[in-house]
Design a protein around this motif. Sequence first.
Motif, PDB file in Angstrom:
ATOM      1  N   HIS A   1      -1.275  -1.479  -7.853  1.00 47.05           N
ATOM      2  CA  HIS A   1      -1.806  -0.536  -6.871  1.00 47.05           C
ATOM      3  C   HIS A   1      -3.326  -0.400  -7.004  1.00 47.05           C
ATOM      4  O   HIS A   1      -4.039  -0.341  -6.001  1.00 47.05           O
ATOM      5  CB  HIS A   1      -1.122   0.824  -7.036  1.00 47.05           C
ATOM      6  N   VAL A   2      -3.830  -0.383  -8.224  1.00 50.34           N
ATOM      7  CA  VAL A   2      -5.280  -0.313  -8.444  1.00 50.34           C
ATOM      8  C   VAL A   2      -5.954  -1.564  -7.882  1.00 50.34           C
ATOM      9  O   VAL A   2      -7.005  -1.487  -7.242  1.00 50.34           O
ATOM     10  CB  VAL A   2      -5.605  -0.155  -9.952  1.00 50.34           C
TER      11      VAL A   2
ATOM     12  N   GLN B   1       0.807  -1.221   0.000  1.00 48.59           N
ATOM     13  CA  GLN B   1       0.000   0.000   0.000  1.00 48.59           C
ATOM     14  C   GLN B   1       0.843   1.276   0.000  1.00 48.59           C
ATOM     15  O   GLN B   1       0.320   2.354  -0.218  1.00 48.59           O
ATOM     16  CB  GLN B   1      -0.929   0.011   1.219  1.00 48.59           C
TER      17      GLN B   1
ATOM     18  N   TYR C   1      -9.515  -5.105  -2.467  1.00 47.03           N
ATOM     19  CA  TYR C   1      -8.726  -5.949  -1.572  1.00 47.03           C
ATOM     20  C   TYR C   1      -9.633  -6.781  -0.670  1.00 47.03           C
ATOM     21  O   TYR C   1      -9.454  -7.987  -0.530  1.00 47.03           O
ATOM     22  CB  TYR C   1      -7.791  -5.072  -0.734  1.00 47.03           C
TER      23      TYR C   1
ATOM     24  N   ARG D   1      -6.649  -1.646  -3.992  1.00 40.98           N
ATOM     25  CA  ARG D   1      -7.489  -0.650  -3.326  1.00 40.98           C
ATOM     26  C   ARG D   1      -8.343  -1.370  -2.280  1.00 40.98           C
ATOM     27  O   ARG D   1      -8.737  -2.520  -2.476  1.00 40.98           O
ATOM     28  CB  ARG D   1      -8.371   0.065  -4.335  1.00 40.98           C
TER      29      ARG D   1
END
Length: 177
Positions: A122-123, A89, A130, A126
């Motif tokens: 990273h997308v 994160q 997640y 989220r």
Amino acid sequence: IKQSLEIYFAGLAFGITPAKIGEVVKSYILKKNHSQPISKTAPIVFIERYYDLVGIILISLIGIWFVNLEKIMIILLFIGAVGILAISQRRSLVESILKKTSTIPILKKYLVNILSTFDSIHVLLRPRIYTKGIAYSILAWGIESLAVYMIFQGFKIELDFPIVVLIFTLSTIIGGL
């Protein structure tokens, strides 16, 4: 739907590779047939493995808890799962690590692709995605654990469900490592 199923089953054919890394063949097919960059689609396979890892760790924690093993194992596995999440994160931390390692000649020429890959990752990490990903992973590993338990029962091997869960999940984690 037909194309999606074909790509899905093509990936399954490589599911026996270590950590199922052969499933990245799906990214190649998507690049070839749909002009989707591998750096955008390959992270999906890695995130799927990540969700598997976190899900199986959480399932094994349940097994450890009910088998009354040392609670230090629970703490260590939980810290590991939280640590993986925390690092994933921290976009600035990951970018910093990637930029520092880009001084290595072989990595330097792939830095743009690596950063693009990280953007996709990273997308996919989220919080809303997640949470759903981990929930589905726990459900899937829970069903697999139940299936293993039922196989033991079918062979008249009497083991408590938490012990079967622990044996199955920990052996899967160790096998993956």
